[in-house]
Design a protein around this motif. Structure first.
Motif, short mmCIF file in Angstrom:
data_model
loop_
_atom_site.label_atom_id
_atom_site.label_comp_id
_atom_site.label_asym_id
_atom_site.label_seq_id
_atom_site.Cartn_x
_atom_site.Cartn_y
_atom_site.Cartn_z
N SER A 115 29.59 40.14 27.50
CA SER A 115 31.03 39.88 27.54
C SER A 115 31.77 40.93 26.72
O SER A 115 31.24 41.42 25.70
N GLY A 153 35.40 41.61 31.27
CA GLY A 153 36.46 40.84 30.64
C GLY A 153 36.45 39.43 31.23
O GLY A 153 35.38 38.85 31.43
N LEU A 154 37.61 38.91 31.51
CA LEU A 154 37.68 37.61 32.16
C LEU A 154 37.00 37.70 33.53
O LEU A 154 37.28 38.61 34.31
N ILE A 155 36.09 36.80 33.80
CA ILE A 155 35.39 36.79 35.08
C ILE A 155 36.22 35.98 36.07
O ILE A 155 36.42 34.78 35.90
N ILE A 156 36.70 36.65 37.11
CA ILE A 156 37.62 36.03 38.07
C ILE A 156 36.83 35.53 39.27
O ILE A 156 36.05 36.27 39.87
N ASN A 170 42.83 32.73 35.35
CA ASN A 170 42.68 33.41 36.63
C ASN A 170 44.03 33.63 37.30
O ASN A 170 44.32 34.72 37.83
N VAL A 173 45.96 36.44 35.45
CA VAL A 173 45.47 37.80 35.72
C VAL A 173 45.82 38.22 37.14
O VAL A 173 46.24 39.35 37.39
N ARG A 185 45.45 44.49 36.24
CA ARG A 185 44.50 43.40 36.48
C ARG A 185 43.10 43.79 36.03
O ARG A 185 42.40 43.00 35.37
N GLY A 189 40.50 41.56 33.62
CA GLY A 189 39.43 40.79 34.26
C GLY A 189 38.87 41.48 35.47
O GLY A 189 39.51 42.36 36.05
N GLN A 190 37.66 41.09 35.82
CA GLN A 190 37.00 41.66 36.99
C GLN A 190 36.48 40.52 37.87
O GLN A 190 36.04 39.48 37.37
N ASP A 191 36.54 40.74 39.18
CA ASP A 191 36.03 39.74 40.11
C ASP A 191 34.52 39.61 39.96
O ASP A 191 33.81 40.59 39.73
N GLN A 220 34.28 47.54 30.91
CA GLN A 220 35.06 47.06 32.04
C GLN A 220 35.43 48.15 33.04
O GLN A 220 35.32 47.95 34.25
#
Length: 233
Positions: A115, A153-156, A170, A173, A185, A189-191, A220
């Motif tokens: 992470s 980053g944030l997992i989308i 989600n 972002v 974006r 976060g990343q998809d 990232q």
């Protein structure tokens, strides 16, 4: 053709790693170890369902011949685990146990989904960051031919069991991306499927001897590059 094992194959990123590997002509066989059967299926899949996680290291050691690469997207939340102590057993202890088992079995490459932000100024006081850092350091010390650490980053993506507040992050972002553009974006976060493809792409480069370092940390921006910009099915 390489072989792979995926730990955490029923989770958000792990399920995408599994489906990506199963769709790859470069992979001959894919093994999974999980509490329940993964959703993906195929002739190349050899799935071991074991509800008792204390048996997982033994299951991994029993794979013959050993996989070329092990992917770990294993992780849980404090809420799902029933407290920080139980989360530590999964996110930290079990990941390290599996990495040690993989190394002892002769696995050449290990890919771990970590992470972003785990080594920041205040991260030493955050249990979640301590878990990730502990696993990263243990993998480095084991001395695999190649170790790849992805730090998204944030997992989308849509989870089977929603994380508390996850839908709100989600939405934020995704909304930022519509207003400020894809770059904004990507910075937050990343998809999940992009992270998975980046993991598979990085593993492929490692197997081909093209990884930039023996211990390769993929941040990232490089996740987006490997998993979307440079990705080829």
């Amino acid at each position: 053709m390489s072989t792979a094992a995926v730990i955490g194959s029923t989770g958000l990123v792990g399920s995408h790693i599994l489906s990506t590997l199963l769709n790859s002509d470069a992979v001959a066989a894919v093994h999974t170890i999980s509490r329940r059967a993964p959703k993906s299926s195929g002739a190349k899949l050899q799935a071991a369902v074991e509800p008792d996680t204390t048996q997982w290291a033994g299951k991994l050691s029993a794979i013959t011949p050993p996989p070329t690469t092990v992917f770990s997207a294993l992780g849980t939340t404090r809420q799902a685990a029933g407290g920080i102590a139980n989360q530590w057993k999964i996110d930290h202890d079990l990941n390290i146990e599996l990495a040690k088992a993989a190394k002892a079995r002769g696995v050449r490459n290990f890919v771990f989904i970590s992470s972003a932000g785990t080594r920041g100024l205040l991260s030493g006081h955050v249990p979640y960051a301590q878990m990730k850092v502990g696993v990263e350091d243990a993998i480095k010390e084991l001395g695999f031919d190649h170790a790849v650490i992805l730090r998204p980053g944030l997992i989308i993506g849509e989870r089977e069991k929603a994380h508390q507040g996850g839908w709100l992050m989600n939405a934020f972002v995704n909304g930022l991306g519509r207003i400020a553009g894809q770059g904004a974006r990507d910075a937050l976060g990343q998809d999940a499927d992009v992270i998975a493809k980046a993991a598979v792409h990085a593993a492929r480069l490692a197997e081909e001897g093209k990884a930039p370092e023996k211990y390769w940390v993929v941040e990232q921006a490089d996740i987006v590059r490997l998993g979307r910009t440079e990705w080829k099915d």
